[in-house]
Each structure stands twice: as structure tokens, then as C-alpha cells.
Design an enzyme around this catalytic site. Structure first.
Site, short mmCIF file in Angstrom:
data_model
loop_
_atom_site.label_atom_id
_atom_site.label_comp_id
_atom_site.label_asym_id
_atom_site.label_seq_id
_atom_site.Cartn_x
_atom_site.Cartn_y
_atom_site.Cartn_z
CB THR A 118 -0.93 0.00 1.22
OG1 THR A 118 -1.66 -1.24 1.24
CG2 THR A 118 -1.92 1.15 1.14
CD GLU A 145 -3.80 -8.94 9.04
OE1 GLU A 145 -3.53 -9.66 10.00
OE2 GLU A 145 -3.46 -7.75 8.95
CE LYS A 211 -4.78 -1.61 0.63
NZ LYS A 211 -5.36 -2.91 0.97
CG ASN A 215 -8.17 -0.70 3.42
OD1 ASN A 215 -9.02 -1.54 3.15
ND2 ASN A 215 -6.88 -1.00 3.45
CB CYS A 267 -5.12 -2.68 6.14
SG CYS A 267 -4.13 -3.91 5.27
CG ASP A 271 -4.21 1.40 4.42
OD1 ASP A 271 -3.00 1.45 4.69
OD2 ASP A 271 -4.73 0.46 3.78
#
Length: 402
Positions: A118, A145, A211, A215, A267, A271
Site C-alpha cells: 500500500t 488477514e 486502495k 479501506n 491496514c 491507511d
């Protein structure tokens, strides 16, 4: 094709397994224990589909600890190294990517580089300036995950980003998208990827933004239902009834709506911060609120714990979510930090902790000890293991799903 994948985390290993069904794949990681386990087809993290692949697939997969001139004829180099958020610098630490590119530039004479890590928005464009002799693409991943390979085999979409001013790389982008789709289809009995997987070839900066915005929306949704739960609990209302009624609207939907102690994992926390940093000089209110909402939720959870005046708080599991073996940035650790700052003692139950590692908290692998010693047990995700102590368990998990 000959493909090198650098970085054997959730993203890298799942992609390596996917591609190794139809291609010669070389997995590279600086941790020797990981490469040894991959070569022996042993798991390095919890993922049922990877273990299934190891047992049932004839994967053309080899692992090593270093890039070398033996990879000079590789067709693709996939980079999936970690990009942790640096709170001091206020952006992702992309040094691992730059390190791989610096080394690879010595050997990889024809490979197309595809970054899966990322990235900040517009970073791939900058890399093309820094490494003008390399062909670099960006392809965001959308994996959970514990289900990383499953999500590669059943992708919601395949996106590959082409840097600005490099239209000549569009055929390479389409070729890589095709490899991912081919890998997804290869695991199906009929060899057909079904349903049809949307494939988007977009600008690299747009792919990076996709991306981060995806998120951040997920973090927003977690925060929304957590704040709904906070309201209901403080007003003595039924959270479950409110969420059920709200979620019957098809525009909202009955998914990703189970309250928790906050969003966590590798993440979402990083993010959302990176997207906020990319908003520098751009008007916004909502993105900042999403980042702050998670802190507010954890503060609220701790206030509820304090109201119960516990003598010893039991922490049931450190994992970020059910069926995971990952502790990184789990919301329960934010709760622990706050309890420590308030001087409230706690005991952690986590069977996955390493007995050879020194931790800054007391822990046990004996669940019964936790139940016997603690007058309050908190669990980000409820568990059948706690059914006999529900009278002293505090969790906002309504449906035992993530």
C-alpha cells in the site's frame, strides 16, 4: 512465466501461491525462517487456503532470502514488502520498496515491476522518476488477514495502475491482470473464473487512491456502528434492534456492522492516517473524524470498564479479529494501553504468545486461570470459551462475526 515475489507477508505469500499454479514463482524474504518454512510447505501464518494449496497443489514455488542475478530473466517482479505508517514523518515508510528496487535494478533487465504494497497517492509516479530504467506498475490488494488466498482466488476486482505518461505499460498492466485472473480460475474445477471478475486499468495515482479510500470507507463503517453502539449503551437501548432496523435498508445492508472495541489490524489504522496526510491542503472534515473516532471509541470502552470498578481485568485474546493470529494494531492493545495509563491492573490470556519473548504485561496461556483470577473479563470478540463466565464478561460483539 518466471515471477519473483519480494516480501512474504499475507499479501506476498498468497499472491505467490496463486501465481505458482501456472508459473515458476520465486518467493523472496529477508527472514530465513520464513523461506525455509515455505520450501517445506509449512505455514508461516494462519490461512486455511494456503495450507490446502500446500497439501493439494503442485506449486512451482521456491523461496530464498535474496534477490540475485539468477532472476535476471524474470518476467515480473512483485513487491509486497511492508509500508508501516511513520507517525513522525506523517506518511508510510516506503524504504523497503526503495531497497528492493535499488537491488533489483542491478539484475532485472526485462522484468515489469508490480508493487502490491500500500502506497501514498502519487508515489508510483515518483518511483518512475527515481528509477527511470525500470517499468513500474501499482496493483492494490483487497485481502482479509486469515483469508488472503481465498480473497485472491475470489477477487472483488482486479486493478492495475499505470504511471502518468507511461501509456506503453498498458499492455503489461493487462498482462498482469490476466495472470491474477488466470490464477483465480485455476483453482476452480471447470477452470473458469466465475463470476466474471471486473478488471480496471487506471492511472497509478488513481489506483493508490482506490486502495486508501476503500479501506477508509471500511474504517468509517466500523466507526459508524461503534458510535451507534455507544449511543445505545449510554441510553439503555438495544443496539441489536437498532442495527437490524437500520441494516434492512438495502442501501446500507446487513454486513460489516458488528460493534467492536474499534477498528484495528495492519491496514485500516495506517491507511486512514495516510489518506488524511494526503489530504494536506485539501478541504475535509470526514477523514479526520474517521481517524479520531477510533480513539474516541477506545476511550469510551475504557470508561465503561472503569465504571465497573474491577480489581483485576482479564484480557481475552490479543488477536485483531476472530480466526486470526495477528496482533498488529489490534484494538484490544489500545484498550490495554489506556488501562495501564489509568493504573488498572490486567492479565492477558493469549495462547499464541511466545514464551521466549519478554512482554510489558502479565499474561497466561491458562484460560481457567484468567477466569478464576479476574473479576472482569473483556473480549473484543466474544467466544464460546467464555460462556461459563458471561456474567463477568464485557464485550460489544453481538453476533460473533467480524
Amino acid at each position: 512465466m518466471k515471477i519473483v515475489v519480494a516480501g512474504m507477508g499475507y499479501v506476498g505469500l498468497s499472491i505467490a501461491c496463486l501465481l505458482a499454479q501456472k508459473n515458476s514463482v520465486y518467493a523472496v524474504d529477508i527472514i530465513e525462517e520464513k523461506t525455509e518454512r515455505i520450501n517445506k510447505r509449512m505455514p508461516i501464518f494462519a490461512d486455511d487456503d494456503i495450507e490446502r494449496f500446500y497439501a493439494s497443489k503442485d506449486l512451482d514455488l521456491q523461496a530464498t532470502t535474496r534477490l540475485s542475478e539468477t532472476f535476471a530473466d524474470a518476467d515480473f517482479l512483485v513487491i509486497a514488502t511492508p509500508t508501516d505508517y511513520d507517525d513522525v514523518l506523517n506518511h508510510f515508510d516506503t524504504s523497503s520498496i526503495e531497497s528492493v528496487l535499488s537491488e533489483a535494478s542491478q539484475y532485472f533487465t526485462k522484468a515489469v515491476v508490480v508493487i502490491k504494497s500500500t502506497l501514498p497517492v502519487a508515489y508510483t509516479d515518483k518511483l518512475c522518476e527515481d528509477f527511470p530504467n525500470m517499468r513500474i506498475l501499482f496493483s492494490p490488494e483487497f485481502l482479509r488477514e486469515g483469508q488472503a488466498l481465498y480473497d485472491n482466488l475470489n477477487p472483488s476486482r482486479i486493478i492495475v495502475g499505470v504511471p502518468a505518461g507511461h501509456a506503453e505499460l498498458v499492455p503489461d498492466a493487462k498482462a498482469f491482470a490476466g495472470l491474477l485472473a488466470e490464477g483465480a480460475a485455476a483453482d476452480r474445477p471447470d477452470g473458469i473464473a466465475s463470476p466474471v471478475i471486473p478488471e480496471l486499468i487506471v492511472g497509478a495515482a488513481e489506483a493508490e487512491a482506490i486502495k486508501l479510500f476503500a479501506n477508509t470507507y471500511l474504517a468509517l463503517r466500523v466507526s459508524y456502528f461503534n458510535e451507534l453502539d455507544t449511543f445505545a449503551e449510554m441510553r439503555g437501548l438495544s443496539t441489536a434492534e437498532i442495527i437490524e432496523g437500520v441494516s434492512l435498508d438495502p442501501r446500507i445492508g446487513d454486513y460489516y456492522n458488528n460493534p467492536s472495541f474499534g477498528y484495528g489490524g495492519y491496514c485500516l489504522p495506517k491507511d486512514t492516517k495516510q489518506l488524511l496526510a494526503n489530504y494536506h491542503s485539501v478541504p475535509q472534515n470526514l477523514i479526520q473524524a474517521i481517524v479520531q473516532a477510533n480513539q474516541t471509541r477506545m476511550d469510551y470502552i475504557v470508561s465503561q470498564i472503569i465504571e465497573k470498578n474491577p480489581k483485576l481485568v482479564g484480557i481475552h485474546r490479543l488477536i485483531m479479529k476472530s480466526n486470526s493470529d495477528n496482533f498488529r494494531q489490534s484494538s484490544i492493545q489500545g484498550i490495554m494501553e489506556r488501562l495501564k495509563n489509568k493504573g488498572i491492573p490486567f492479565l492477558v490470556y493469549e495462547p499464541l504468545l511466545d514464551e521466549n519473548t519478554a512482554y510489558e504485561f502479565e499474561y497466561t496461556k491458562d484460560l481457567q486461570l484468567l477466569k478464576d483470577e479476574c473479576d472482569l473479563i473483556i473480549a473484543n470478540r466474544a467466544s464460546d470459551d467464555l460462556k461459563d463466565v458471561m456474567h463477568k464478561t464485557y464485550s460489544r460483539d453481538l453476533w460473533q462475526r467480524d
